[in-house]
Write a protein that holds these residues in place. Structure first.
Motif, PDB file in Angstrom:
ATOM      1  N   CYS A  42       2.432   4.812  -5.766  1.00 10.60           N
ATOM      2  CA  CYS A  42       3.412   5.889  -5.644  1.00 10.60           C
ATOM      3  C   CYS A  42       4.748   5.273  -5.247  1.00 10.60           C
ATOM      4  O   CYS A  42       4.809   4.522  -4.281  1.00 10.60           O
ATOM      5  CB  CYS A  42       2.963   6.890  -4.568  1.00 10.60           C
ATOM      6  N   GLY A  44       7.092   6.627  -3.806  1.00 13.90           N
ATOM      7  CA  GLY A  44       7.522   7.173  -2.519  1.00 13.90           C
ATOM      8  C   GLY A  44       6.885   6.451  -1.342  1.00 13.90           C
ATOM      9  O   GLY A  44       7.568   5.880  -0.501  1.00 13.90           O
ATOM     10  N   CYS A  45       5.529   6.450  -1.294  1.00 16.48           N
ATOM     11  CA  CYS A  45       4.850   5.950  -0.094  1.00 16.48           C
ATOM     12  C   CYS A  45       4.060   4.657  -0.366  1.00 16.48           C
ATOM     13  O   CYS A  45       3.346   4.180   0.519  1.00 16.48           O
ATOM     14  CB  CYS A  45       3.902   7.016   0.461  1.00 16.48           C
ATOM     15  N   CYS A  67       2.431  13.600  -5.369  1.00 16.07           N
ATOM     16  CA  CYS A  67       1.591  12.532  -4.838  1.00 16.07           C
ATOM     17  C   CYS A  67       0.662  13.118  -3.776  1.00 16.07           C
ATOM     18  O   CYS A  67       1.069  13.961  -2.981  1.00 16.07           O
ATOM     19  CB  CYS A  67       2.463  11.437  -4.222  1.00 16.07           C
ATOM     20  N   CYS A  70       2.172  11.531  -0.030  1.00 16.31           N
ATOM     21  CA  CYS A  70       3.440  11.920   0.581  1.00 16.31           C
ATOM     22  C   CYS A  70       4.038  13.181  -0.062  1.00 16.31           C
ATOM     23  O   CYS A  70       5.112  13.618   0.330  1.00 16.31           O
ATOM     24  CB  CYS A  70       4.440  10.769   0.485  1.00 16.31           C
TER      25      CYS A  70
HETATM   26 ZN   LIG Z   1       3.360   9.062  -2.300  1.00 17.78          ZN
END
Ligand SMILES: [Zn+2]
Length: 280
Positions: A42, A44-45, A67, A70
């Motif tokens: 991901c 993001g995280c 996701c 997150c």
């Molecule tokens: Zn994520």
């Protein structure tokens, strides 16, 4: 023999899995990253994406485009590219039957799909895709359904030469680079896969649809009160990626060449019959 519906299911699943791989190619290849490793994470995280979260189309729907870790949004583009892969594989099966050329045509379309999104994102048609696909197109051209070896070699050569020539003439008139180096190799690739007779129709289809999309975009930008300028020259080398920003409202040409090539692959014979019929 395989029942028709089972072949169709196999084609769609296979195509959507290829689409899933194309998402990785589209994201990583222009950034110079490996398309094989590491596993997808991901953005993001940095959470690794598990296999059951990576089932084409279905996972995105089950996860509602977010996701699991997150809750960051996952772009709608991912399932759309997977869906496009599945539908293109299905279209190849329908058009060419359970035959080697169906697989070849799908490989060509998959490459065009990846090139389309990379060009939309970065105004770049990576030669690590186009040049091998020129060679591959010539190598498989003799397979029944293909353009034949002579048509393929002439198509690749004429595609390359005509775009270099048009580019040189336009450069002298406009006093700036008019056609990117990437477009030249894409047109050679299209010539290699579809043959010499496809070049003019594909160029016309691409220009026409590109012009229509351009007019629509300019009109939309006017509606928002923005000014759109003519597109500046495209970077010629893969290395200039970060240094160049396309203006708002401008479109790259690669997606339209790809669209024209796909249209010719499926409707070319019907199109040529209709056109030649006008003179009979
Ligand atoms: Zn994520």
């Amino acid at each position: 023999m395989l029942p028709d519906w089972l072949a169709a299911v196999f084609a769609f699943v296979f195509g959507s899995l290829v689409g899933s791989f194309l998402n990785v190619v589209i994201h990583r290849l222009p950034r110079g990253e490996s398309v094989v490793r590491p596993r997808s994470r991901c953005p993001g995280c940095r959470r690794p994406i598990r296999w059951y979260e990576n089932v084409p189309i279905l996972s995105w729907i089950v996860l509602r485009g977010r996701c699991r870790g997150c809750k960051a949004r996952i772009s709608l583009r991912y399932p759309l590219v997977e869906l496009a892969g599945g539908l293109l594989a299905l279209a190849c099966l329908r058009q060419f039957g359970l035959a080697p050329w169906a697989l070849c045509a799908f490989a060509f379309l998959a490459a065009l799909l990846a090139l389309t999104y990379i060009d939309l994102d970065h105004w770049l048609l990576p030669r690590v895709i186009t040049i091998p696909f020129v060679v591959l197109g010539v190598a498989v051209s003799w397979i029944p359904g293909g353009p034949g070896l002579v048509g393929s070699v002439l198509g690749a050569a004429a595609g390359f030469a005509s775009f270099v020539l048009i580019g040189a003439v336009a450069e002298r008139i406009l006093k700036k680079e008019a056609i990117g180096g990437g477009d030249v190799w894409l047109f050679a690739m299209i010539g290699a896969w579809l043959g010499l007779r496809a070049l003019l129709p594909v160029a016309l289809l691409a220009s026409l649809q590109g012009a229509i999309a351009g007019i629509v975009l300019v009109a939309a930008a006017r509606g928002e009160g923005r000014r759109t300028a003519a597109p500046p020259p495209k970077p010629t080398g893969d290395e200039e990626l970060d240094a160049w920003e396309p203006p708002p409202g401008a479109l790259p040409f690669g997606p339209f060449l790809s669209l024209g090539a796909a249209e010719f692959l499926f409707f070319g014979d019907a199109l040529l019959d209709w056109y030649l019929g006008l003179f009979r």
